[in-house]
Motif scaffolding. Structure first.
Motif, PDB file in Angstrom:
ATOM      1  N   ARG A 168       0.838  -1.196   0.000  1.00 53.71           N
ATOM      2  CA  ARG A 168       0.000   0.000   0.000  1.00 53.71           C
ATOM      3  C   ARG A 168       0.873   1.247   0.000  1.00 53.71           C
ATOM      4  NH1 ARG A 168      -3.944  -0.423   5.024  1.00 53.71           N
ATOM      5  NH2 ARG A 168      -1.939  -0.631   6.062  1.00 53.71           N
ATOM      6  N   SER A 169       0.398   2.277  -0.665  1.00 50.32           N
ATOM      7  CA  SER A 169       1.113   3.556  -0.636  1.00 50.32           C
ATOM      8  C   SER A 169       0.550   4.487   0.434  1.00 50.32           C
ATOM      9  CB  SER A 169       1.042   4.247  -2.001  1.00 50.32           C
ATOM     10  OG  SER A 169      -0.305   4.504  -2.371  1.00 50.32           O
ATOM     11  N   ASN A 251      -8.723   0.835  -6.615  1.00 51.04           N
ATOM     12  CA  ASN A 251      -8.377   2.180  -7.089  1.00 51.04           C
ATOM     13  C   ASN A 251      -7.479   2.928  -6.126  1.00 51.04           C
ATOM     14  OD1 ASN A 251     -10.147   2.748  -5.040  1.00 51.04           O
ATOM     15  ND2 ASN A 251     -11.755   3.636  -6.342  1.00 51.04           N
ATOM     16  N   ARG A 252      -7.027   2.249  -5.084  1.00 53.51           N
ATOM     17  CA  ARG A 252      -6.053   2.845  -4.171  1.00 53.51           C
ATOM     18  C   ARG A 252      -4.651   2.680  -4.752  1.00 53.51           C
ATOM     19  NH1 ARG A 252      -9.547  -0.297  -1.179  1.00 53.51           N
ATOM     20  NH2 ARG A 252     -10.976   0.853   0.181  1.00 53.51           N
ATOM     21  N   GLY A 253      -3.806   3.639  -4.490  1.00 53.71           N
ATOM     22  CA  GLY A 253      -2.450   3.571  -5.009  1.00 53.71           C
ATOM     23  C   GLY A 253      -1.642   2.488  -4.321  1.00 53.71           C
ATOM     24  N   GLU A 265       5.696   3.666  -8.263  1.00 56.44           N
ATOM     25  CA  GLU A 265       4.290   3.806  -7.915  1.00 56.44           C
ATOM     26  C   GLU A 265       3.435   3.167  -8.996  1.00 56.44           C
ATOM     27  OE1 GLU A 265       3.481   7.912  -7.247  1.00 56.44           O
ATOM     28  OE2 GLU A 265       4.713   8.017  -5.422  1.00 56.44           O
ATOM     29  N   ARG A 267      -0.798   2.119 -10.231  1.00 54.16           N
ATOM     30  CA  ARG A 267      -2.186   2.523 -10.069  1.00 54.16           C
ATOM     31  C   ARG A 267      -3.106   1.461 -10.655  1.00 54.16           C
ATOM     32  NH1 ARG A 267      -1.477   7.615 -14.232  1.00 54.16           N
ATOM     33  NH2 ARG A 267      -1.931   6.510 -16.176  1.00 54.16           N
ATOM     34  N   GLN A 268      -4.389   1.668 -10.474  1.00 52.76           N
ATOM     35  CA  GLN A 268      -5.378   0.682 -10.898  1.00 52.76           C
ATOM     36  C   GLN A 268      -5.171   0.290 -12.365  1.00 52.76           C
ATOM     37  OE1 GLN A 268      -9.457   2.056 -10.767  1.00 52.76           O
ATOM     38  NE2 GLN A 268     -10.204   0.009 -10.258  1.00 52.76           N
TER      39      GLN A 268
END
Length: 313
Positions: A168-169, A251-253, A265, A267-268
């Motif tokens: 998780r970011s 949809n969480r980074g 990083e 993404r979705q």
């Protein structure tokens, strides 16, 4: 003798080579003294070998009296490299010199490490044994290569000797991941993170997350979820030649770490594709090296379990 044992014994034999030039890299932190590194330099010079200092190490400690070399040019400059520091130092060096097939020797200036196995006080005799007598064991370790794909295009890639970690970011919610192996769907994972570890990395973060310990000579890679939503979700060991695709569904980074030394990083919709690197890290160990002794010391296997007290409370 079965195939595994035959291969393992064969890998530990190596024809003598002419060792003339030794490169050294050290732990480049503000609180690090140059003295351990200089001790090793003097030991190598005393054996009649030429010395090169990795350029960042040279700049950090101001060792301008010795020639310096970049890790990119190490394959054309040195016969072997010594990493002086801890496992973190060794990891950083090993990932970068592996493509050039430069063997590594690890000297630990603190506590015994899993891969920096020579204690500083034993270094002079161990280096004489390896560099002068050419009496040593050779061990090859697998690395992982990972790519981050966005709409089919590679936006980031890296290698790892320990592990690739998808985490998780931020603090909100779990990651939602779809995992496929060799283009076959394996599972949907909801967890705080997913660790993809080599046998070398099985005694690092993966072990802290209750993953299995894999012997370094096993050809496998382990997937270890961190705090999975389903308590029935357990680590799994896959063949080392597996191609693992991890798609970020939520949809969480998220962040992908490579041995904690670099990250990207995601993404979705992004896919992290992980496979075995086309090269290996090569370690030289003294003949006295004992992997199981290292496990006993690092994991306190040498301690007897505490006996329950017979006294009344």
């Amino acid at each position: 003798m079965n195939d595994f044992l035959t291969t393992s014994v064969k890998d530990l034999r190596r024809a003598p080579m002419d060792i003339r030039t030794v490169a050294l890299a050290g732990r480049v932190q503000n609180d690090t003294s140059p003295e351990p590194l200089l001790q090793i330099v003097q030991s190598v010079l005393g054996l009649g070998k030429a010395v090169l200092i990795e350029e960042k190490t040279s700049a950090h400690f101001g060792l301008t009296q010795f020639p310096s070399v970049s890790l990119r040019d190490i394959g054309n400059s040195a016969d072997v490299m010594i990493a002086v520091g801890g496992d973190g130092t060794m990891l950083g060096v090993a990932r970068r010199v592996a493509p050039y097939h430069v063997p590594l020797i690890g000297v630990n200036q603190g506590h015994l490490g899993f891969i920096t196995d020579i204690a500083l006080e034993h270094a002079p005799s161990a280096l004489r044994e390896i560099l002068l007598d050419q009496s040593y064991d050779v061990e090859e370790r697998d690395l992982l290569h990972a790519q981050v794909l966005r709409h089919g295009e590679v936006i980031h890639e890296g290698t790892a000797l320990n592990d690739v970690v998808v985490g998780r970011s931020g603090l909100d919610g779990m990651l939602e991941l779809n995992v496929a192996v060799n283009e076959q769907f394996m599972y949907a994972q909801r967890a705080d993170a997913l660790i993809i570890a080599t046998p070398t990395g099985s005694t690092a973060y993966a072990l802290a997350a209750n993953g299995p310990i894999l012997h370094p000579q096993l050809a496998g890679v382990t997937l270890v979820p961190v705090a999975p939503q389903s308590l029935s979700n357990r680590p799994i060991v896959l063949p080392s030649d597996s191609v693992i695709d991890i798609e970020l569904i939520s949809n969480r980074g998220a962040v992908v770490h490579f041995d904690v030394h670099s990250y990207a990083e995601v993404r979705q919709g992004d896919v992290i594709r992980i496979s075995q690197a086309p090269y290996k890290s090569v370690f030289w160990h003294p003949k006295s090296y004992n992997y199981y002794a290292t496990l006993r010391q690092k994991l306190n296997w040498n301690l007897n379990p505490a006996r329950p007290s017979t006294e009344s409370v």
